[in-house]
Design an enzyme around this catalytic site. Structure first.
Site, PDB file in Angstrom:
ATOM      1  N   GLY A  85       0.816  -1.212   0.000  1.00 52.06           N
ATOM      2  CA  GLY A  85       0.000   0.000   0.000  1.00 52.06           C
ATOM      3  C   GLY A  85       0.848   1.260   0.000  1.00 52.06           C
ATOM      4  O   GLY A  85       0.396   2.334   0.419  1.00 52.06           O
ATOM      5  N   THR A  86       2.068   1.153  -0.518  1.00 51.16           N
ATOM      6  CA  THR A  86       3.004   2.275  -0.586  1.00 51.16           C
ATOM      7  C   THR A  86       2.382   3.478  -1.297  1.00 51.16           C
ATOM      8  O   THR A  86       2.530   4.622  -0.844  1.00 51.16           O
ATOM      9  CB  THR A  86       4.266   1.840  -1.382  1.00 51.16           C
ATOM     10  OG1 THR A  86       4.575   0.491  -1.048  1.00 51.16           O
ATOM     11  CG2 THR A  86       5.437   2.743  -1.108  1.00 51.16           C
ATOM     12  N   HIS A 157      12.264   0.561  -0.495  1.00 52.65           N
ATOM     13  CA  HIS A 157      11.937  -0.804  -0.061  1.00 52.65           C
ATOM     14  C   HIS A 157      13.158  -1.419   0.637  1.00 52.65           C
ATOM     15  O   HIS A 157      13.182  -2.621   0.892  1.00 52.65           O
ATOM     16  CB  HIS A 157      11.577  -1.691  -1.261  1.00 52.65           C
ATOM     17  CG  HIS A 157      10.263  -1.369  -1.914  1.00 52.65           C
ATOM     18  ND1 HIS A 157       9.137  -1.032  -1.204  1.00 52.65           N
ATOM     19  CD2 HIS A 157       9.890  -1.361  -3.227  1.00 52.65           C
ATOM     20  CE1 HIS A 157       8.125  -0.827  -2.050  1.00 52.65           C
ATOM     21  NE2 HIS A 157       8.570  -1.001  -3.273  1.00 52.65           N
ATOM     22  N   ARG A 179       1.768  -5.158   5.559  1.00 50.07           N
ATOM     23  CA  ARG A 179       0.407  -5.609   5.238  1.00 50.07           C
ATOM     24  C   ARG A 179       0.377  -7.119   5.432  1.00 50.07           C
ATOM     25  O   ARG A 179       1.442  -7.765   5.379  1.00 50.07           O
ATOM     26  CB  ARG A 179       0.144  -5.258   3.771  1.00 50.07           C
ATOM     27  CG  ARG A 179      -1.231  -5.562   3.263  1.00 50.07           C
ATOM     28  CD  ARG A 179      -1.321  -5.252   1.767  1.00 50.07           C
ATOM     29  NE  ARG A 179      -2.686  -5.324   1.291  1.00 50.07           N
ATOM     30  CZ  ARG A 179      -3.041  -5.231   0.022  1.00 50.07           C
ATOM     31  NH1 ARG A 179      -2.125  -5.041  -0.908  1.00 50.07           N
ATOM     32  NH2 ARG A 179      -4.310  -5.302  -0.332  1.00 50.07           N
ATOM     33  N   TYR A 245      -1.222  -1.768   6.842  1.00 48.47           N
ATOM     34  CA  TYR A 245      -2.273  -1.422   5.862  1.00 48.47           C
ATOM     35  C   TYR A 245      -3.657  -1.840   6.353  1.00 48.47           C
ATOM     36  O   TYR A 245      -4.616  -1.075   6.280  1.00 48.47           O
ATOM     37  CB  TYR A 245      -1.930  -2.134   4.552  1.00 48.47           C
ATOM     38  CG  TYR A 245      -2.897  -1.963   3.404  1.00 48.47           C
ATOM     39  CD1 TYR A 245      -2.730  -0.926   2.488  1.00 48.47           C
ATOM     40  CD2 TYR A 245      -3.935  -2.865   3.186  1.00 48.47           C
ATOM     41  CE1 TYR A 245      -3.592  -0.793   1.392  1.00 48.47           C
ATOM     42  CE2 TYR A 245      -4.793  -2.740   2.103  1.00 48.47           C
ATOM     43  CZ  TYR A 245      -4.615  -1.695   1.211  1.00 48.47           C
ATOM     44  OH  TYR A 245      -5.464  -1.573   0.135  1.00 48.47           O
ATOM     45  N   ARG A 311      -5.294  -1.874  -7.972  1.00 50.00           N
ATOM     46  CA  ARG A 311      -6.013  -3.082  -8.402  1.00 50.00           C
ATOM     47  C   ARG A 311      -7.348  -3.142  -7.673  1.00 50.00           C
ATOM     48  O   ARG A 311      -8.339  -2.645  -8.161  1.00 50.00           O
ATOM     49  CB  ARG A 311      -5.148  -4.336  -8.166  1.00 50.00           C
ATOM     50  CG  ARG A 311      -5.633  -5.585  -8.876  1.00 50.00           C
ATOM     51  CD  ARG A 311      -4.748  -6.763  -8.560  1.00 50.00           C
ATOM     52  NE  ARG A 311      -4.710  -7.069  -7.143  1.00 50.00           N
ATOM     53  CZ  ARG A 311      -5.555  -7.903  -6.514  1.00 50.00           C
ATOM     54  NH1 ARG A 311      -6.468  -8.543  -7.207  1.00 50.00           N
ATOM     55  NH2 ARG A 311      -5.462  -8.101  -5.206  1.00 50.00           N
TER      56      ARG A 311
HETATM   57  P1  A3P Z   1      -4.119  -4.921  -4.314  1.00 53.46           P
HETATM   58  O1  A3P Z   1      -3.276  -5.534  -5.388  1.00 53.46           O
HETATM   59  O2  A3P Z   1      -4.422  -5.878  -3.206  1.00 53.46           O
HETATM   60  O3  A3P Z   1      -5.338  -4.257  -4.817  1.00 53.46           O
HETATM   61  P2  A3P Z   1       2.016  -0.688  -3.425  1.00 53.46           P
HETATM   62  O4  A3P Z   1       1.464   0.676  -3.488  1.00 53.46           O
HETATM   63  O5  A3P Z   1       2.889  -0.922  -2.228  1.00 53.46           O
HETATM   64  O6  A3P Z   1       2.598  -1.111  -4.705  1.00 53.46           O
HETATM   65  O7  A3P Z   1       0.773  -1.636  -3.135  1.00 53.46           O
HETATM   66  C1  A3P Z   1      -0.225  -1.822  -4.084  1.00 53.46           C
HETATM   67  C2  A3P Z   1      -1.479  -2.263  -3.385  1.00 53.46           C
HETATM   68  O8  A3P Z   1      -2.079  -1.128  -2.742  1.00 53.46           O
HETATM   69  C3  A3P Z   1      -2.508  -2.798  -4.358  1.00 53.46           C
HETATM   70  O9  A3P Z   1      -3.258  -3.770  -3.633  1.00 53.46           O
HETATM   71  C4  A3P Z   1      -3.314  -1.537  -4.664  1.00 53.46           C
HETATM   72  O10 A3P Z   1      -4.582  -1.781  -5.206  1.00 53.46           O
HETATM   73  C5  A3P Z   1      -3.380  -0.916  -3.280  1.00 53.46           C
HETATM   74  N1  A3P Z   1      -3.663   0.522  -3.317  1.00 53.46           N
HETATM   75  C6  A3P Z   1      -3.215   1.442  -4.212  1.00 53.46           C
HETATM   76  N2  A3P Z   1      -3.706   2.655  -3.926  1.00 53.46           N
HETATM   77  C7  A3P Z   1      -4.492   2.517  -2.829  1.00 53.46           C
HETATM   78  C8  A3P Z   1      -5.278   3.428  -2.083  1.00 53.46           C
HETATM   79  N3  A3P Z   1      -5.372   4.703  -2.407  1.00 53.46           N
HETATM   80  N4  A3P Z   1      -5.948   2.948  -1.002  1.00 53.46           N
HETATM   81  C9  A3P Z   1      -5.875   1.645  -0.670  1.00 53.46           C
HETATM   82  N5  A3P Z   1      -5.136   0.729  -1.353  1.00 53.46           N
HETATM   83  C10 A3P Z   1      -4.446   1.150  -2.429  1.00 53.46           C
END
Ligand code: A3P
Length: 345
Positions: A85-86, A157, A179, A245, A311
């Site tokens: 959720g970065t 990371h 997470r 998260y 996603r």
């Molecule tokens: P999912 O694949 O489970 O949907 P990162 O940002 O570390 O790459 O992580 C990506 C994950 O965070 C993805 O999870 C993505 O959908 C989710 N994500 C991206 N933006 C978000 C937001 N604004 N609020 C909550 N989750 C989010």
């Protein structure tokens, strides 16, 4: 200085630039080639350095950043395991520390036209880069000048053990985001497959799961990454704020206020009463960010499509993908690795 065959180079050219990682700069070549290596999920290889796995491009960013990055007191570094959720937390931290400059979250806010990864760049993936077989040492003065009155925001990371010394010794602050590992795994599996060119075979769930459980994943092992920061957050709570998260999704208001206090930008009672916390949460919500044009159609400077970072954004999506046996295996593995630490998922 290519380390791969012509055939592999041809295929690699289908990938976004950040994954075209066949070159190793002279400065790090001997070291990188001496490291244990495994087949990657997407890029050709993962290399194990200081106990953690990195792509060929990323490992050079890690080494460069360790050597050249000097943190300053008002730096804030967001650290995460990939797919924790970065993107969400970058958006929240950016809007939180810059709220006096950008109070209007509906119009004219940088997040409306710019992806969070551009506003809060990764040290080892965006700033300390290699280009055409050369190291790029970034000039951080423009980032720092623009944020004199607030905080200079970076992300990484990097596992704790691999942080540059100055990050560990200066008063700069670290916000760590993790997470639940089952959702991290499913998210990572989707992410790497979405980045694969159409003509490439997708990673199967089974083979990826095996790798993840063996710790061979981006910045993995997942449990060691989290454990490193968990321990420091217990010993030095003023240095590391440890966030999860799943808990943030459950109580976003509480966590954003806690984050603001930790960073030294607490919300006043007046701001709370004005709805400022809620406005930031609304701006950074999955629905809002993922539907902005920049995040639907835009690309990172390195070529990744912004939409790959969005996603489902939910807790517990693993239930739609993992068999009960897989879930049990990962749960007991993580429980065993974290045993006695107080950290639980
Ligand atoms: P999912 O694949 O489970 O949907 P990162 O940002 O570390 O790459 O992580 C990506 C994950 O965070 C993805 O999870 C993505 O959908 C989710 N994500 C991206 N933006 C978000 C937001 N604004 N609020 C909550 N989750 C989010």
């Amino acid at each position: 200085m290519s380390t791969m065959s012509k055939e592999e180079n041809h295929q690699l050219s289908d990938l976004p630039e950040f994954l075209q990682d066949n070159d190793i700069v002279q400065e790090f070549k001997d070291l990188v080639l001496s490291l244990p290596r495994e087949k990657g999920w997407l890029a050709s290889y993962l290399h194990q350095y200081q106990g953690f796995w990195h792509t060929t491009r990323q490992i050079q960013g890690v080494l460069s950043c360790q050597k050249y990055f000097k943190s300053l007191d008002n730096d804030v570094i967001l650290v995460s395991t990939p797919k924790s959720g970065t993107t969400w937390l970058k958006a929240i931290i950016f809007s939180l520390v810059n709220r006096s400059t950008f109070p209007d979250t509906k119009h004219n806010h940088p997040l409306i036209t710019t992806n969070p990864h551009v506003l809060v760049p990764f040290l080892e993936l965006n700033l300390y880069l290699t280009s055409k077989s050369k190291l790029v040492i970034p000039d951080l003065s423009s980032i720092r000048k623009a944020t004199l009155d607030s905080a200079s925001l970076f992300s990484t990371h990097l596992p704790y053990v691999s942080l540059p010394d100055s990050v560990k010794t200066s008063p700069c602050k670290l916000v760590y985001l993790c997470r639940n590992p089952k959702d991290v795994f499913v998210s990572l599996w989707h992410f790497t497959n979405r980045l694969k060119p159409e003509s490439w075979a997708k990673n199967t769930m089974e083979e990826s799961f095996e790798k993840f459980c063996n710790g061979v994943s981006l910045s993995g092992p997942f449990w060691d990454h989290s454990l490193g920061y968990w321990k420091v957050s217990l010993a030095s709570p003023e240095k590391v704020l440890f966030l999860n998260y799943d808990e943030m999704k459950k109580e976003p208001f509480f966590h954003v206020k806690k984050l603001a206090e930790f960073l030294g930008f607490p919300f006043s009672l007046q701001e709370e009463a004005n709805g400022d916390v809620s406005r930031i949460l609304e701006l950074c919500s999955f629905d809002n960010l993922s539907n902005l044009l920049v995040n639907k159609n835009g690309k990172q400077p390195s070529g990744e499509e912004n939409k790959t970072f969005f996603r489902r954004g939910e807790v517990g999506d693993w239930m739609n993908y993992l068999t009960p046996e897989m879930a049990k295996k990962l749960d007991s593995l993580v429980e065993q690795k974290l045993h006695g630490s107080g950290l639980k998922f």
